[in-house]
Enzyme design. Structure first.
Site, PDB file in Angstrom:
ATOM      1  N   ARG A  44      32.378  62.623  51.893  1.00 53.50           N
ATOM      2  CA  ARG A  44      32.469  61.871  50.638  1.00 53.50           C
ATOM      3  C   ARG A  44      31.718  62.565  49.490  1.00 53.50           C
ATOM      4  O   ARG A  44      31.152  61.920  48.631  1.00 53.50           O
ATOM      5  CB  ARG A  44      31.967  60.434  50.826  1.00 53.50           C
ATOM      6  CG  ARG A  44      32.744  59.637  51.874  1.00 53.50           C
ATOM      7  CD  ARG A  44      34.209  59.471  51.486  1.00 53.50           C
ATOM      8  NE  ARG A  44      34.943  58.783  52.546  1.00 53.50           N
ATOM      9  CZ  ARG A  44      35.674  59.381  53.483  1.00 53.50           C
ATOM     10  NH1 ARG A  44      35.772  60.706  53.487  1.00 53.50           N
ATOM     11  NH2 ARG A  44      36.311  58.686  54.391  1.00 53.50           N
ATOM     12  N   SER A  77      37.047  50.688  50.978  1.00 50.69           N
ATOM     13  CA  SER A  77      35.878  50.725  51.857  1.00 50.69           C
ATOM     14  C   SER A  77      34.614  50.874  51.012  1.00 50.69           C
ATOM     15  O   SER A  77      34.487  51.807  50.225  1.00 50.69           O
ATOM     16  CB  SER A  77      36.006  51.904  52.832  1.00 50.69           C
ATOM     17  OG  SER A  77      34.899  51.958  53.690  1.00 50.69           O
ATOM     18  N   GLU A  85      29.935  53.967  49.429  1.00 48.98           N
ATOM     19  CA  GLU A  85      30.986  54.965  49.223  1.00 48.98           C
ATOM     20  C   GLU A  85      31.611  54.736  47.856  1.00 48.98           C
ATOM     21  O   GLU A  85      31.954  55.681  47.156  1.00 48.98           O
ATOM     22  CB  GLU A  85      32.026  54.823  50.329  1.00 48.98           C
ATOM     23  CG  GLU A  85      33.243  55.696  50.161  1.00 48.98           C
ATOM     24  CD  GLU A  85      34.209  55.547  51.329  1.00 48.98           C
ATOM     25  OE1 GLU A  85      35.427  55.423  51.039  1.00 48.98           O
ATOM     26  OE2 GLU A  85      33.778  55.552  52.477  1.00 48.98           O
TER      27      GLU A  85
END
Length: 297
Positions: free
Chosen positions: A170, A220, A290
């Site tokens: 990420r 998410s 995230e």
């Protein structure tokens, strides 16, 4: 060149626009200035005008994995979704930053090119996928990137190879440099078109089954801690279904927070902070988001 002069020259530039119109959570305050460049030339002119006038600059893609605080964003916000051209040359697919990664993956599939199947259900843009090295179902953007062209805040075009992008979980180089992703090319493999499309349709069906797509959400919310899964921890902590204002930890997938109606960005952030606090107390694990969180409080 003054920023507002660009409006007279045909660039789509607006003032005091609610960003909740564009975020997937349907929350967020106003942008002081909001622009939708159609091409690289318009993007360059906007970036230069912002620099010349010392106006803060924020770049947004499809706003799918993003929370914009209720105080909005001061300065110029550029949304790149109008820069969305996708082209194919042999086994190389090139897409501009505003193109949806879903559309890019299906373009590749329709040319019998394999490697982007994992992205079939990711709702973000190419720029966002590069920025955060988006991934799903065992695949990540970094696995297929050939090269990335960026525009620096000083107006210089640069092209980076895959290895120069410093991809990790990420994360990518542009998070550190502030460079603006203009376009990316993906090196794929020849495959069977029907099999590629079947795999993509299967992953999309799996996504519809597992994820709360019936409500607005930012996808998410948390990064996966090493050796742990976020959803089961939230469930065991008794937080699944927990609601603050209009924001609820999804009863379908505990790793998602959904807008059940009338949620504010503050509702989202209060629920995120509660989950982080309880998980830290119960498991001594720090949950990191995230989702990208930006804007004024």
């Amino acid at each position: 060149m003054k920023l507002l002069d660009l409006k007279k020259e045909g660039i789509n530039l607006q003032e005091n626009i609610p960003l909740s119109r564009y975020t997937f959570t349907k929350t967020g305050g106003d942008a002081e200035y909001l622009a939708f460049p159609k091409n690289l030339d318009e993007l360059k002119r906007l970036v230069k005008a912002a620099k010349d006038e010392n106006i803060a600059l924020t770049i947004i893609g499809n706003a799918s994995n993003l929370i914009i605080r209720d105080g909005g964003i001061t300065g110029l916000v550029i949304i790149l979704t109008a820069m969305n051209e996708i082209s194919v040359d042999g086994n190389i697919v090139t897409a501009y930053a505003g193109a949806k990664i879903i559309d890019t993956a299906f373009t590749a599939a329709n040319h019998g090119l394999s490697g982007m199947e994992f992205a079939a259900g990711i709702p973000g843009s190419i720029g966002g996928a590069i920025f955060m090295n988006a991934g799903a179902y065992g695949g990540e953007t970094q696995e297929v990137v050939d090269q990335v062209t960026v525009l620096t805040r000083d107006g210089e075009l640069k092209t980076y190879s895959n290895s120069e992008m410093n991809f990790s979980y990420r994360h990518s180089k542009v998070q550190d440099t502030g460079d603006i992703v203009v376009k990316a090319s993906f090196k794929l493999k020849k495959g069977n078109k029907s099999q590629i499309l079947d795999e993509m349709h299967y992953l999309n069906a799996l996504r519809r089954f597992k994820q709360p797509l019936e409500y607005p959400s930012c996808g998410s919310v948390f990064k996966r801690p090493k050796g742990h899964f976020v959803g089961p921890m939230i469930i065991k902590a008794g937080l699944q279904g927990k609601q603050i204002g209009g924001a609820q930890d999804s009863t379908k997938h505990a790793g998602f927070i959904v807008n059940k109606g009338g949620a504010t960005a503050t509702d989202y952030l209060d629920l995120i902070h509660l989950i982080q606090k309880v998980i830290k107390e119960k498991y001594n694990i720090d949950l990191h988001t995230e989702v990208r969180i930006i804007g004024n409080k």
